[in-house]
Design an enzyme around this catalytic site. Structure first.
Site: not given
Ligand code: DG2
Length: 254
Positions: A11, A62, A89, A187
Site C-alpha cells: 500500500h 490502507r 500486515e 503490506h
Molecule cells: C508497517 C511495517 O506495515 O513496518 O506495520 O508498521 O506495510 O502495513 O505499513 P505496513 C507497520 P516495519 O516492519 O517496516 O517496521
C-alpha cells in the site's frame, strides 16, 4: 512448461507510516502522499497495459484503498476483489502505536531490529490493557476470522507466513494455473512473507529485504511457481531506489 506472472504492491504511505508508528493490525488510513503513490502505481500499471482478472487484498483499508486507486486509474474497476485477514500486515503486538525511533531509544537498536526483521522472534504480546486492543479485536472487519480463540496477540514474520501462505497456495495459485492475471495489494511484511516463500529465501536473506510503499512489482514464475529472475518494479528507477532506502532508514534518528 507453463509460465505465470504475478503482480504485487505494498500500500501507499499510511498516516502511521508517515508518523513512523508501528501499525500492524491498526486500521490506519493512507496519507495524502499515500493516495498519490497509489494513483502513480495505477498509472504504472496502465502505462504497461496490464489487465488483471482478479485482485486480492487484506481487510485493512490502507491496502484496499491502494488497490482501488490502482484499479480506477488503470480503468479496471469491474474485476472481482477478494479481501482476507490472511493478507493483513503482521500483527505488531505491544509495539502497535509506538514510534519506531522512540522504540529504539527505549529498547535499543539491536532489539528493535530483531523485532522488525528477525524471522521468528515476535514482538511482545498486545495485552488487554493496550489502547488499541478492543478496537482491533471487536472490529467488524474480523467477522469472517480469525476466530476469537486464535486471534493473534503478536506475530513474527514466521507466524504471518503460517496464515498467509495457506491462502496463497489454496486460492491464488489455482487462479494463476487457470491462466488468470492476479494482483495482490497488501503490506510490507505480509508481502515479504510471500516473497520469502516464492524465492525460497533463508531467514537471513529475507531480513535484508524492505519493500517500498506504493510501487508495484512483478514476478515471472515457471511451471513450478519458482521465480524466473528477480522481482521487477514498475515505475521509474529513481523512485524505486529512493523508496527502498527510506524503509531501511526508518529506525535511524534524523
Ligand atoms: C508497517 C511495517 O506495515 O513496518 O506495520 O508498521 O506495510 O502495513 O505499513 P505496513 C507497520 P516495519 O516492519 O517496516 O517496521
Amino acid at each position: 512448461s507453463a509460465e505465470y506472472c504475478i503482480t504485487m504492491c505494498r500500500h501507499g504511505e499510511s498516516e502511521w507510516n508517515q508518523k513512523n508508528l508501528f501499525c500492524g493490525w491498526y486500521n490506519a488510513n493512507l496519507s495524502k502522499k499515500g493516495h498519490e503513490e497509489a494513483k502513480r502505481a495505477g498509472k504504472a500499471i496502465k502505462d504497461e497495459g496490464i489487465k488483471f482478472d482478479i485482485a486480492y487484498t487484506s481487510v485493512l483499508k490502507r491496502a484496499q484503498d491502494t488497490l482501488n486507486h490502482i484499479l480506477e486509474v488503470s480503468g479496471q474497476t469491474k474485476i472481482p476483489i477478494v479481501s482476507t485477514w490472511r493478507l493483513n500486515e503482521r500483527h505488531y503486538g505491544g509495539l502497535t502505536g509506538q514510534n519506531k525511533v522512540e522504540a529504539v531509544e527505549t529498547f535499543g537498536e539491536e532489539q528493535v531490529a530483531i523485532w522488525r526483521r528477525s524471522y521468528d522472534v515476535p514482538p511482545p504480546e498486545m495485552e488487554p490493557e493496550h489502547p488499541f486492543y478492543d478496537d482491533i479485536l471487536n472490529d467488524p472487519i474480523y467477522k469472517d476470522g480469525p476466530p476469537r480463540e486464535k486471534f493473534p496477540k503478536t506475530e513474527s514474520l514466521k507466524l504471518c507466513i503460517e496464515r498467509s501462505m495457506p491462502f496463497f497456495y489454496s486460492t491464488v495459485i489455482p487462479q494463476l494455473k487457470k491462466g488468470k492475471n492476479v494482483i495482490i495489494a497488501a503490506h510490507g511484511n505480509s508481502l515479504r512473507g510471500i516473497v520469502k516463500s516464492l524465492e525460497r529465501m533463508t531467514p537471513e536473506q529475507i531480513m535484508g529485504l524492505n519493500l517500498p510503499t506504493g510501487i508495484p512489482f512483478q514476478y515471472r514464475l515457471d511451471g513450478l511457481f519458482r521465480p524466473i529472475g528477480t522481482m521487477r518494479f514498475l515505475g521509474d528507477e529513481e523512485t524505486v531506489t529512493k523508496a527502498i532506502e527510506e524503509v531501511a532508514n526508518q529506525t535511524k534518528k534524523k
